[in-house]
Design an enzyme around this catalytic site. Sequence first.
Site, short mmCIF file in Angstrom:
data_model
loop_
_atom_site.label_atom_id
_atom_site.label_comp_id
_atom_site.label_asym_id
_atom_site.label_seq_id
_atom_site.Cartn_x
_atom_site.Cartn_y
_atom_site.Cartn_z
N LYS A 11 0.83 -1.20 0.00
CA LYS A 11 0.00 0.00 0.00
C LYS A 11 0.88 1.27 0.00
O LYS A 11 2.08 1.21 0.31
CB LYS A 11 -0.91 -0.02 1.23
CG LYS A 11 -1.95 -1.14 1.22
CD LYS A 11 -2.80 -1.02 2.47
CE LYS A 11 -3.90 -2.05 2.51
NZ LYS A 11 -4.73 -1.86 3.73
N TYR A 51 -12.75 -2.36 -2.29
CA TYR A 51 -13.18 -2.19 -0.90
C TYR A 51 -14.69 -2.04 -0.82
O TYR A 51 -15.20 -1.31 0.04
CB TYR A 51 -12.46 -1.00 -0.26
CG TYR A 51 -11.03 -1.30 0.16
CD1 TYR A 51 -10.68 -2.54 0.72
CD2 TYR A 51 -10.03 -0.35 0.03
CE1 TYR A 51 -9.38 -2.83 1.10
CE2 TYR A 51 -8.71 -0.63 0.43
CZ TYR A 51 -8.40 -1.87 0.96
OH TYR A 51 -7.11 -2.14 1.36
N PHE A 59 -15.18 5.69 7.76
CA PHE A 59 -13.78 5.98 7.43
C PHE A 59 -13.46 5.79 5.96
O PHE A 59 -12.33 6.06 5.53
CB PHE A 59 -12.83 5.13 8.29
CG PHE A 59 -13.00 3.64 8.13
CD1 PHE A 59 -12.47 2.97 7.04
CD2 PHE A 59 -13.72 2.90 9.07
CE1 PHE A 59 -12.63 1.60 6.89
CE2 PHE A 59 -13.88 1.52 8.93
CZ PHE A 59 -13.34 0.88 7.83
N ARG A 87 -1.76 -14.49 4.73
CA ARG A 87 -2.55 -13.75 5.73
C ARG A 87 -1.86 -13.84 7.10
O ARG A 87 -1.83 -12.86 7.85
CB ARG A 87 -3.98 -14.31 5.84
CG ARG A 87 -4.90 -13.91 4.73
CD ARG A 87 -5.34 -12.46 4.78
NE ARG A 87 -6.30 -12.15 5.83
CZ ARG A 87 -7.01 -11.02 5.86
NH1 ARG A 87 -6.87 -10.09 4.92
NH2 ARG A 87 -7.86 -10.79 6.83
N THR A 93 -5.47 -6.71 11.12
CA THR A 93 -5.72 -5.41 10.47
C THR A 93 -5.11 -4.26 11.27
O THR A 93 -4.48 -3.37 10.69
CB THR A 93 -7.24 -5.19 10.32
OG1 THR A 93 -7.79 -6.31 9.64
CG2 THR A 93 -7.53 -3.92 9.54
N ARG A 104 2.70 -6.41 9.33
CA ARG A 104 2.10 -5.25 10.00
C ARG A 104 2.71 -5.06 11.39
O ARG A 104 2.94 -3.92 11.82
CB ARG A 104 0.58 -5.41 10.07
CG ARG A 104 -0.08 -5.21 8.70
CD ARG A 104 -1.52 -5.65 8.71
NE ARG A 104 -2.21 -5.32 7.46
CZ ARG A 104 -3.38 -5.83 7.11
NH1 ARG A 104 -4.00 -6.68 7.91
NH2 ARG A 104 -3.95 -5.49 5.97
N ASN A 114 -1.68 0.35 7.06
CA ASN A 114 -1.13 -0.90 7.60
C ASN A 114 -0.30 -1.69 6.58
O ASN A 114 -0.24 -2.91 6.61
CB ASN A 114 -2.26 -1.75 8.19
CG ASN A 114 -3.35 -2.04 7.19
OD1 ASN A 114 -3.24 -1.68 6.02
ND2 ASN A 114 -4.41 -2.68 7.63
N HIS A 117 -2.08 -5.25 1.78
CA HIS A 117 -3.35 -5.97 1.66
C HIS A 117 -3.04 -7.40 1.28
O HIS A 117 -2.08 -7.64 0.54
CB HIS A 117 -4.22 -5.34 0.55
CG HIS A 117 -5.34 -6.24 0.13
ND1 HIS A 117 -6.55 -6.27 0.79
CD2 HIS A 117 -5.42 -7.18 -0.87
CE1 HIS A 117 -7.33 -7.18 0.20
NE2 HIS A 117 -6.68 -7.75 -0.80
N GLU A 128 -9.44 -11.35 -6.90
CA GLU A 128 -8.51 -10.22 -6.77
C GLU A 128 -7.31 -10.34 -7.71
O GLU A 128 -6.85 -9.34 -8.26
CB GLU A 128 -8.06 -10.07 -5.31
CG GLU A 128 -9.23 -9.62 -4.42
CD GLU A 128 -8.86 -9.46 -2.95
OE1 GLU A 128 -7.73 -9.79 -2.56
OE2 GLU A 128 -9.73 -8.97 -2.20
#
Length: 155
Positions: A11, A51, A59, A87, A93, A104, A114, A117, A128
């Site tokens: 990100k 998203y 948010f 993951r 998260t 993270r 964070n 993804h 995805e």
Amino acid sequence: MSIETTLVLVKPDAVARGLIGEVIRRFERRGLAVLAIKGFVFTDELLREHYAHLADRPFFPRLAEYMKSDLTVALAIAGVDAVQVVRTMVGETNSRTAQPGTIRGDLAVSVQRNAVHASDSPESALLEVARFFPDGLSVSPDTARVCDNYATDEL
Ligand code: IDP
Ligand code: MG
């Protein structure tokens, strides 16, 4: 057990902090295979698609602004049970409660910013990878680069 290809995004906060290589390095060192890499900047349309499950959250506008603020790097990553393995490597998260040793937990301090993804299920991984690599992958996930890291009965 099966070979899966999952989607990781580095990100904008991690890109801005010079961590593209660090993120890729962690997956390579583990023995997962990078099958494709692409840099791009999110559009509103792509963000609403990616998203969609968060579009009604208060948010979301702030998240969208941040996700559009700089380059994002998409990675297609393959390995046995890659969705779950990745993951677990990414951590929870909220970076502040993510375990040390996770991406993270080591590289971020924010809930929103964070660092990465990662697809959360084999079904979303399929969607995805196709979303960010619409022309498909030019390397097959059952290449020797993936398979050589496992015993034959694990494949
Ligand atoms: P995940 O990235 O761990 O799968 P999701 O719930 O799918 O978490 O949320 C997607 C992204 O939206 C998160 O990685 C984070 O950047 C952002 N996000 C999620 N929940 C919050 C929140 O409560 N405040 C701000 N940003 C959030
Ligand atoms: Mg998610």
